[in-house]
Design an enzyme around this catalytic site. Sequence first.
Site, PDB file in Angstrom:
ATOM      1  N   GLU A 424       8.115   1.486  -2.431  1.00  0.00           N
ATOM      2  CA  GLU A 424       9.211   1.538  -1.445  1.00  0.00           C
ATOM      3  C   GLU A 424      10.521   1.062  -2.039  1.00  0.00           C
ATOM      4  O   GLU A 424      10.868  -0.119  -1.945  1.00  0.00           O
ATOM      5  CB  GLU A 424       8.848   0.693  -0.220  1.00  0.00           C
ATOM      6  CG  GLU A 424       7.753   1.305   0.614  1.00  0.00           C
ATOM      7  CD  GLU A 424       7.485   0.561   1.911  1.00  0.00           C
ATOM      8  OE1 GLU A 424       8.088  -0.497   2.148  1.00  0.00           O
ATOM      9  OE2 GLU A 424       6.659   1.063   2.690  1.00  0.00           O
ATOM     10  N   GLU A 511       1.512   5.502   2.888  1.00  0.00           N
ATOM     11  CA  GLU A 511       1.293   4.224   3.595  1.00  0.00           C
ATOM     12  C   GLU A 511       1.798   4.364   5.024  1.00  0.00           C
ATOM     13  O   GLU A 511       2.886   4.886   5.251  1.00  0.00           O
ATOM     14  CB  GLU A 511       2.050   3.095   2.890  1.00  0.00           C
ATOM     15  CG  GLU A 511       1.756   1.725   3.495  1.00  0.00           C
ATOM     16  CD  GLU A 511       2.623   0.630   2.884  1.00  0.00           C
ATOM     17  OE1 GLU A 511       2.569   0.428   1.653  1.00  0.00           O
ATOM     18  OE2 GLU A 511       3.347  -0.019   3.654  1.00  0.00           O
TER      19      GLU A 511
END
Length: 586
Positions: A424, A511
């Site tokens: 991320e 995710e």
Amino acid sequence: MNMSRKKGILTVLLALVLVFVSLDFGFCYKKVLADNDATVSIDKSNSWESNGEYFAQFNITITNNSSKRLTDWQLKLDKGSFSLSQSWCCSITDCGSYWQISPESYNQVIEASMSISNVGLILSSSGETSLGNVTIVTSYETTSSTNPTSSSNESNNITNTTATDSTSDSNGSITNAANEQLSEPVAEENQEGELLDCGKCALIGAELHFPYANGALASAKTAIDYSNESKELVAKERESTEATTNEEEVTTGVVALEDTKSADSAVTNNEETANSGDNSQITYGSARIPTGRVRVSGSHLVDSSGSQVQLRGVSTHGISWFPEYLNSAALSTLKNDWGINVIRIAMYPKEYVGYLSGGDKESLKSKIDEGVKAAANLGLYVIIDWHVLNYNPNETKDEAIAFFKEMSNKYKDYENVIYEICNEPVGAEWSSQIKPYAESVISAIRENDSQALIIVGTNTWSQDVDAVVGNIIDDANVCYSLHFYAATHKEAIQNKLKYAINNGVPVFVSECSICDASGSGGIDYTWANSWLNLLNENNISYIAWSLCNKQETSALIKSSCSKTSGWSEDDYSDAGKWFMKAIKNQ
Ligand code: IDC
């Protein structure tokens, strides 16, 4: 209803929608505090409303503008009418009217001309509000007796306080917003090591002072940073690594995915569905176990026979902290009972005891090896995830290249291995930051393995898949990740996903969870179902965060359950039960 009345109502509705969209909950957007030596930028990256409470997520970047090494920092943030909902990569002490934000061991030092940007907060308020005063205190490695300068930026309503950490016995000069010199008995307090004592802060008065001189800070912080919890985690990791060495014997042997048939039946002999040995789809429960390499075709994933596949599975939590859940028996349970066809191994580089921050690299790699082999034996895909969190992946680019070179060399013959090269990214624009990073890491992988699927994260915690449209990476087997937490990320992020796939971008939801972005809070079943429909309708692969029993909503196992495999339905958390059904497609 006549036409003009209809038109009127539509106009009012449209206006309301526009007002709502542009409201943005009135939170202050950005604060920047700067002096000659350090800059603090607090950016709001997201805001949302939940049950009448307004939430905003802030990303904090601290830049050392000087040519000296910044050896420590602390922030004081006035609470105003905010409540603190979540924080990461820092420790927070509640000091009454303000929060004292201190670094973790891995982001305490900022080299000359460098920044750290992994600190973040989620704040909430019942109404519109702005951030209060922010104060930074910095210390520098220097033998010079000159004190750092400081200034204030009144227009931003920010107070800047900078204290020096010279090796002289000076107390350091502390300057407040009015550039008024204060002379607190700093050195005396240092010796007592009372750095983080709120009572003391309060005694000192309205302006906050942290005694930094003479190394007292380092010792005071050591006592706090290496908290019992952290020690337990390390101890837990060690115990578990010892315990799992025996299990490894079970999962060695056949490794390439084509060869999984015999090994698979040895590990899970209750598996009834026959593996035909060719490349056709095999059904276990309701999820399909694809055979051979998975690859990108248009905006979809296909298996080696060219049939579209949707990978569905779970992610581990960080393997530095919950390594015990990555074991062959656990994967077997999830394959048999949930029908997963993929497992993701999350390895944090920067967080405490992560791969680059004090973790034992060899035991982390042997944990990955255990996971890759167990997955191969079970006929599962496995994602090796370099879990960049809250920072620009270029900060650890060289280390990522070295890591993926090693992994791709080791696993080049494993058809089940997928690489996720930056979980991320934050503060990293697609074309100038993430794309060049990805190109470098991908070319390192391609030297060893020309075929493995590679997942590339997108900016803003892997939400900005829209930025990839028209600017994809020149490699045939790359897809782009979008992450969501259903109680936080709703229509706006779904629209980014739709826009990306409608424009031919292959998206992998590597995710997700159904609670809020902190990994905790309540579950939003309405948006969870809306996301699931969107993923299924478009055959988009997804992975549930995370396989552990941590006391947080996203943990798939109940915190009261200590089993690390062989779970029954009652052992799963609410999120676990929901994902089991989703993955089973019930
Ligand atoms: C969270 C974990 C939590 C841990 C924290 C910091 O659930 O236990 O303390 O990380 O390491 C993500 C990240 C993922 C986060 C998760 C929830 O990829 O690492 O895990 N999340 O905050 N993106 C959005 C949410």
